[in-house]
Design an enzyme around this catalytic site. Structure first.
Site, PDB file in Angstrom:
ATOM      1  N   GLY A 292     -54.245 -39.485 -11.399  1.00 47.16           N
ATOM      2  CA  GLY A 292     -54.518 -40.377 -12.517  1.00 47.16           C
ATOM      3  C   GLY A 292     -55.393 -41.530 -12.086  1.00 47.16           C
ATOM      4  O   GLY A 292     -56.077 -41.439 -11.060  1.00 47.16           O
TER       5      GLY A 292
ATOM      6  N   THR B  84     -59.753 -35.298  -3.691  1.00 42.38           N
ATOM      7  CA  THR B  84     -60.358 -35.515  -5.011  1.00 42.38           C
ATOM      8  C   THR B  84     -61.828 -35.892  -4.909  1.00 42.38           C
ATOM      9  O   THR B  84     -62.278 -36.376  -3.859  1.00 42.38           O
ATOM     10  CB  THR B  84     -59.622 -36.676  -5.732  1.00 42.38           C
ATOM     11  OG1 THR B  84     -60.024 -36.744  -7.085  1.00 42.38           O
ATOM     12  CG2 THR B  84     -59.898 -38.020  -5.076  1.00 42.38           C
TER      13      THR B  84
ATOM     14  N   ARG C 277     -67.241 -46.490  -5.221  1.00 43.58           N
ATOM     15  CA  ARG C 277     -65.850 -46.610  -5.666  1.00 43.58           C
ATOM     16  C   ARG C 277     -64.954 -45.622  -4.890  1.00 43.58           C
ATOM     17  O   ARG C 277     -65.277 -44.452  -4.758  1.00 43.58           O
ATOM     18  CB  ARG C 277     -65.756 -46.340  -7.167  1.00 43.58           C
ATOM     19  CG  ARG C 277     -64.346 -46.489  -7.769  1.00 43.58           C
ATOM     20  CD  ARG C 277     -63.632 -45.163  -7.850  1.00 43.58           C
ATOM     21  NE  ARG C 277     -62.347 -45.281  -8.558  1.00 43.58           N
ATOM     22  CZ  ARG C 277     -61.429 -44.317  -8.588  1.00 43.58           C
ATOM     23  NH1 ARG C 277     -61.654 -43.170  -7.985  1.00 43.58           N
ATOM     24  NH2 ARG C 277     -60.303 -44.484  -9.225  1.00 43.58           N
TER      25      ARG C 277
ATOM     26  N   SER D 285     -63.013 -31.840 -10.470  1.00 40.62           N
ATOM     27  CA  SER D 285     -62.467 -33.118  -9.984  1.00 40.62           C
ATOM     28  C   SER D 285     -62.111 -33.079  -8.501  1.00 40.62           C
ATOM     29  O   SER D 285     -61.537 -34.040  -7.991  1.00 40.62           O
ATOM     30  CB  SER D 285     -61.227 -33.468 -10.796  1.00 40.62           C
ATOM     31  OG  SER D 285     -60.367 -32.353 -10.852  1.00 40.62           O
TER      32      SER D 285
ATOM     33  N   THR E 299     -56.988 -34.747  -9.699  1.00 41.53           N
ATOM     34  CA  THR E 299     -56.813 -34.651  -8.243  1.00 41.53           C
ATOM     35  C   THR E 299     -55.782 -33.590  -7.877  1.00 41.53           C
ATOM     36  O   THR E 299     -54.791 -33.432  -8.583  1.00 41.53           O
ATOM     37  CB  THR E 299     -56.293 -36.015  -7.735  1.00 41.53           C
ATOM     38  OG1 THR E 299     -57.322 -36.966  -7.918  1.00 41.53           O
ATOM     39  CG2 THR E 299     -55.872 -35.987  -6.291  1.00 41.53           C
TER      40      THR E 299
HETATM   41  N1  ASP Z   1     -56.516 -40.564  -8.565  1.00 44.87           N
HETATM   42  C1  ASP Z   1     -57.900 -40.163  -8.539  1.00 44.87           C
HETATM   43  C2  ASP Z   1     -58.779 -41.362  -8.413  1.00 44.87           C
HETATM   44  O1  ASP Z   1     -58.499 -42.376  -9.026  1.00 44.87           O
HETATM   45  C3  ASP Z   1     -58.309 -39.426  -9.739  1.00 44.87           C
HETATM   46  C4  ASP Z   1     -57.457 -38.255 -10.105  1.00 44.87           C
HETATM   47  O2  ASP Z   1     -56.251 -38.249  -9.984  1.00 44.87           O
HETATM   48  O3  ASP Z   1     -58.035 -37.259 -10.524  1.00 44.87           O
HETATM   49  O4  ASP Z   1     -59.772 -41.254  -7.747  1.00 44.87           O
END
Ligand code: ASP
Length: 330
Positions: free
Chosen positions: A245, A211, A221, A91, A193
């Site tokens: 998240g 991330t 995105r 990730s 992340t």
């Molecule tokens: N917050 C990150 C995102 O939406 C994803 C993550 O926390 O892993 O890109």
């Protein structure tokens, strides 16, 4: 530890400021610090918080940086860069899951004690977006560079282009393409992340967040992680917060900024994180939605909160580190 009566009085006062049910704040627990400074004084023992299990290696590198005279900014940038280089982390950085077209696109940002900030989003082919984010902050008058522009900037700064799609990630993507279904799964693979906030030996704050975003996201995105105020916010007079998240939920509520502003009004880090996740759960369905916040104030207090269980973080004070399960709403 506050006497229970003082704590209850304080919770009631905070509840009045926040306009919430006072009993709710009693559930927010601030992790105590054994060597806490006197009230009003800044903590100067080297305090680091980083999301998920990989926060352990980030904090270890952060402490190494601080011991060599590095600032909180050095700690968070080089701490999170270690995770970016780990090909087994799916990730973040190298080995991050690609978007649905099979390309790895990265988001990152940094913020320092002076309130300066830098970020990159939709960046391809560069292993260390967090270092590029630092360069945006330090070497340009801008805050955020995107896509090809961010890549061109990185190459001009001497970063090397590389292939971020590992064989494992490519295979997983090929499998996903069989069904091409997209259902965000809580806490599993598609969002982990690394967000790291730190206070150095001079008591200065800084933060970084990096991330590869949601696995198999739509091409183009961008999540909360590179957005100052959403995935990260630092105010050296108050404290710092980072998020992990579902970025869309964090962006809609400008979560990290919210947490720091609540701390400015007197909430502890834990109380502020609790209110920020409850804000999300009051505004949208959260059955399939995970968000976690992690925050510190200038006095060495820490707090965290997630919507669902499973969110953990590494907390280090000097060379002492522990992995802590964050409290959750559900
Ligand atoms: N917050 C990150 C995102 O939406 C994803 C993550 O926390 O892993 O890109």
């Amino acid at each position: 530890m506050l006497p229970r009566r003082t704590f209850l009085r304080r919770a009631a006062a905070m509840a009045a400021i926040l306009g919430v049910d006072p009993t709710r704040l009693l559930r927010a627990k601030t992790a105590p610090l054994s060597a806490a400074p006197m009230k009003g004084e800044r903590f100067k023992g080297g305090h680091m918080l980083a999301t998920w299990n990989h926060g352990l290696v980030s904090n270890a590198e952060g402490w190494r940086q601080m011991q060599q005279g590095g600032s909180a900014l050095d700690a968070v940038v080089e701490g999170t860069a270690v995770v970016e280089s780990d090909p087994t982390g799916t990730s973040v950085g190298l080995g991050g899951r690609p978007d649905r077209s099979g390309r790895v696109t990265l988001d990152a940002c940094v913020m320092n004690a002076e309130g300066h900030a830098g970020g990159v989003c939709f960046l391809e082919d560069i292993e260390h977006p967090v270092r590029v984010a630092r360069a945006v902050m330090e070497d340009t008058p801008h805050v955020l560079l995107a896509g090809d522009g961010a890549r061109d900037f990185a190459l001009a700064k001497g970063f090397e282009a590389c292939n971020l799609l590992t064989e494992d990630s490519r295979k997983a993507w090929e499998e996903w393409r069989q069904s091409a279904q997209y259902h965000p799964i809580i806490n599993v693979e598609n969002h982990d992340t690394i967000g790291m906030i730190a206070q150095d030996l001079d008591g200065r704050l800084a933060g970084a967040c990096t991330t590869s975003g949601l696995a198999y996201k739509l091409r183009g995105r961008v999540g909360d992680s590179p957005i100052i105020g959403a995935g990260l916010f630092v105010d050296d007079e108050v404290g710092a917060c980072t998020a992990t998240g579902l970025g869309e939920a964090v962006m809609k509520t400008l979560g990290s900024f919210l947490v720091v502003e609540l701390m400015r009004q007197g909430a502890s880090p834990a109380e502020a994180c609790l209110e920020a996740v409850e804000r999300i759960s009051r505004k949208m369905p959260v059955d399939d939605l995970q968000v976690g916040y992690l925050a510190m104030d200038t006095q060495g207090n820490a707090g965290a909160q997630s919507i669902h269980g499973g969110f953990n973080y590494a907390r280090s004070v000097g060379d002492q580190t522990e992995l802590i399960d964050a409290p959750s709403l559900r």
